[in-house]
Design an enzyme around this catalytic site. Sequence first.
Site, PDB file in Angstrom:
ATOM      1  CE  LYS A  11      -6.260 -42.240  13.518  1.00  0.00           C
ATOM      2  NZ  LYS A  11      -7.609 -42.247  14.844  1.00  0.00           N
ATOM      3  CB  SER A 109      -4.577 -47.170  11.099  1.00  0.00           C
ATOM      4  OG  SER A 109      -5.314 -48.021  11.435  1.00  0.00           O
ATOM      5  CG  ASP A 140      -8.371 -45.051  11.717  1.00  0.00           C
ATOM      6  OD1 ASP A 140      -9.959 -44.514  11.493  1.00  0.00           O
ATOM      7  OD2 ASP A 140      -8.241 -44.630  12.873  1.00  0.00           O
TER       8      ASP A 140
END
Length: 288
Positions: A11, A109, A140
């Site tokens: 991410k 996450s 997240d």
Amino acid sequence: MKSFCVKAPAKINLFLHVVEKKETGYHLIEGLFVFANLSNFLEIKVGEKDFRYDNPIVEFVNSELKISNKYNTVMRAVNLLLRHAPVRTKVTVKVVKNIPTSAGLGSGSSDAGAVIRTLGKLWKIDRPILNEIALSVGADVPASIDSKPVLVRGIGEELCYINKFSLPTNIVLAKPKKKFLSTPEVFSKYGGNFSKPIEWRDDTEKDLLKLLKETENDLQEIAISLVPEIRDVILALESQEGSILSRMSGSGVTCFGIFDSEENAKTAAVNIREKQPEWWVCDAQLIV
């Protein structure tokens, strides 16, 4: 026994604003989350209904940091999902880590998001329940279930997916080796100069670069005060040919650079790696 091999992509926060702090201590954020083709790999095994039920087994391989096999995002996600499973069963998860941990790339996450996506589909758990589980695991995690470009607000529960991604997808990720930051530590030092929510218009998606130039990562200067090398990483990315934008992701320590071509991104990664052999450097593509 059913077995699944799934990816958990990194991410990246293209921008990250802190807009408010609640009395509960939670910070409300606003940010544009994207995901890259740098991924952890998960092998998820689920026993049949006649298997003896036991606590989930989670194993981590190739992690820079030691991760508890009992207290982690994957274990929390599996235990919460098991409450909604149609039968009592045994789950084992092996996670091969390729994404740096505690580095602003949502490694844990994304692992949890991949588990929720996979077991949620297997056990036909309704999406609202999956979203609740994800949020209880981490801020997240809801965005990490689908791993698509998304505008995230609140404490991670408000998701607005991006339909037209108007940015180059060529990126370089870099961080000083053996440098890590705790997200709670960075947020605890945030001084309260809150950002105003952005005005998201119908045409905003058409020029995301303009949006990024008008935004920033509110946690970047705090992270630099804790790990000064972060500034050197950003400057190194900015100095490369074809660099469009560079900043820190999440609460650090990893920084990203967006480049105008895949060739320039690959060349930049080679150049930085040669000049800074002690850094972790990786060229990648955004998933859009």
